[in-house]
Structure formats: C-alpha cells, structure tokens
Enzyme design. Sequence first.
Site, PDB file in Angstrom:
ATOM      1  CG  ASP A 134      -1.964   1.148   1.116  1.00  0.00           C
ATOM      2  OD1 ASP A 134      -2.356   1.514  -0.004  1.00  0.00           O
ATOM      3  OD2 ASP A 134      -2.339   1.687   2.170  1.00  0.00           O
ATOM      4  CB  SER A 152      -7.406  -3.342 -13.411  1.00  0.00           C
ATOM      5  OG  SER A 152      -7.539  -2.095 -12.768  1.00  0.00           O
ATOM      6  CG  LEU A 169      -4.095  -6.211  -3.902  1.00  0.00           C
ATOM      7  CD1 LEU A 169      -4.207  -5.264  -5.086  1.00  0.00           C
ATOM      8  CD2 LEU A 169      -4.257  -7.663  -4.352  1.00  0.00           C
ATOM      9  CB  CYS A 191     -21.175  -4.508 -15.716  1.00  0.00           C
ATOM     10  SG  CYS A 191     -21.735  -3.990 -14.076  1.00  0.00           S
ATOM     11  CB  CYS A 198     -19.291   6.784  -8.209  1.00  0.00           C
ATOM     12  SG  CYS A 198     -18.078   7.763  -7.277  1.00  0.00           S
ATOM     13  CB  CYS A 243     -17.276   1.543  -6.624  1.00  0.00           C
ATOM     14  SG  CYS A 243     -15.716   1.442  -5.741  1.00  0.00           S
ATOM     15  CE  LYS A 298      -8.807  19.189  12.078  1.00  0.00           C
ATOM     16  NZ  LYS A 298      -7.692  20.102  11.714  1.00  0.00           N
TER      17      LYS A 298
END
Length: 377
Positions: A134, A152, A169, A191, A198, A243, A298
């Site tokens: 990440d 993807s 991942l 699709c 979104c 999504c 915060k």
Amino acid sequence: MKVSQLQEELIQYATSIGVDKIGFTTAAPFHELKNRLRRQQQLGYQSGFEESDIELRTEPLKLLDDAESIIAIAIAYPSRMQDAPQGKKGERRGIFCRASWGVDYHTAVRERLQLIEAWLQERVPNVKVKSMVDTGELVDRAVAERAGIGWSGKNCSIITPEFGSYVYLGEIMTNIPFAPDTPIEDECGDCNLCIDVCPTGAIVAPGQLNSQRCIAFLTQTKGFLPDEFRSKIGNRLYGCDTCQTVCPKNKGKLNWIHEEFKPDPEIAKPLLQPLLSISNKEFKSKFSHVSGSWRGKKPIQRNAILALAHFKEESAMPELVQVLQKDERPVLRGTAAWAIGKIGTNEAEGILLAAKKLEQDEEVLAEIEKGLTLLNQ
C-alpha cells in the site's frame, strides 16, 4: 534446487501462512501504467497520499537494481458483518469501510510478506528481496493485475474470481527469476454499475478515478469538507464501499476466512455521539489497531458531525453545541456550526448567533453563516 520447484514449494508455503492467492510477474517496467499516471497527474486526479515520483512507481529496477521478478499476494477480507448493530433515532451509528474492519491490513500483509522473505532467505543463498504494501512505491494493483491475481475493474479495484474485490494486496521484488503467470481476462464486460452509482462521480471513466472527488479519500482529509460533498458522505466515517457493494462480481463473496479481519461491530459501526467527546487516549485504545485510525481522530470526528447532520439527529445538539463552544480545533467548531444549522432545531438560531459574537476564526465564522442560511431554507 530448481527455480520451478522452489516456486511450487513457495506457493504451498504461502497458502499455509494465510495467503489466499499468490502470483508472479517479471520486474519489467510498467509502461502503460506510466502513461496513465502522467495523465492522472496532469488532470490533478491524484490523492497526494501516493508516491509522487512516477519513475519509482513504474520502474521496479529503480527499487531493486537486479530484480528479476515480483511475487504478488492477495488476502481476502470480509464483505459482511455478523450481528451488525442497527442505528436508530437517538443512537445513530457511523461506518468504517470493509478494508478497515479487524486488524490493520498493513500489519497483517506485512507479516506474511516478512515470513515469505525469511522462507526464501533460508533456501536461496544471496537472495535479494524488497517487499511493500500500500504505502510502497509500486502500484499494488498494477503488480497484482500483471501477476494474474485478478483483473483491474472499472472501479479501479482488483477483482479476483474467488474473493471478488475484497482483497488486500502486497508484493515482493526479488532477484529470483520465477516464471511469470498469465494475467486474467477482464470480466467487467458492458457493466457500468460502479460508475453509475458512485456518489460523487469520482469514477470519471472505466478504470479512471478522480481521487479528489472519491469519498474514500475525502473522509481522510483533515480540513473542512467542501460543501458539495457534505450531503454525499452519509454516515461514512472512513472510506467508501459503494463501488464494491454494487459490483455483481462481489455477490455472495462473504470471505469469512481470517479471524483477524472479522470486525468488532462496536468499532466498525460505532455510535456517533460518543465520538464527539472521545479523548486521545480513548480513541487510541479503541481504534488504533484498525487502518482507519491512521489519520488520527480529527477526520473521524468531523465525519461523525456530518453524519449526525445527515440524520438530522436532534438528540446530538448538546454535544454539537459543546464542540462549537469549546473545541480548540476550528474545523470541528465550524463543522458543528454547519451541522447545527442543518439539523435546524428551534434553539439553533440563538446558539449560532451567540457563537458568532464570540468566534474570531474567519473560516468558522463563514461556517456559522452557512448554518444560519440553512435555517432559512
């Protein structure tokens, strides 16, 4: 030992330590990705959290100069909560996205990567390894796609046939020349559900995300949330799953596999009002083990205020007034002022006018004005 045999044994070992999917690819440059990232940069679509140097993100040999291959791993996380508490009037709840349920995935994935590194070091003299998850330079999804973990999707997530897009991942670059896997064919077809639903229109085209509009990014910012998004985030405290939840490829993918990722419902769906007065010590004790806490309390408190406004939760007025009058942080004072106007109880105008007389911060004063305007709509 032959590389092919080593590769087979590594696959078996990875499975034994809780890796749900493993794939291999070369250390060749990610040429197409480089062009996409440059375009993203030009359009101002990047979040600012990622590595800024595109060369480092797309050229594995700049990170490990004699890299031959990259090992990609995926670990599945749950898509549903068991015994999820239901919010109700007077007891409204927020929600953390699924990727922040259970233990922080950075820790969980990194532990498995380190075990694989140690396993390789025991078996291969002079092996070189460099792992990341990440926050590393490489784009995890691009590596996973090329290594055959999944395709993807149009929502910019890696979608696996086995676990849907609910996977964490990570990857390891190494100087061992493992045989590369074949990428999986894209199954999104025609699709467009993720694009259509979104909440902020952040998916501007298939596979192209404007991070600046993405709720997952917006919930992590520390300043005032721009006005146009305040009615969009609902009760989300961290992240957004829309999504993913609408994706047909995720249907039926429960992924109740790893105990460490199974959520504590009171942490994944916490009551909102107590968050407004939670101390640093209490916040750390309750939330520090989840990835959604990485920006501190915060942003989560700001989002909790917006969620209470979304519900027009009148019982939260005492806590919101307390924040408006006493909190040292302008962003929280101002957001509370806006929320008080949004909720619009009989006493709201008097509260805001009194705060206006005492407030000296220009941004907070502007939010008080917005709150007063909301009362007259």
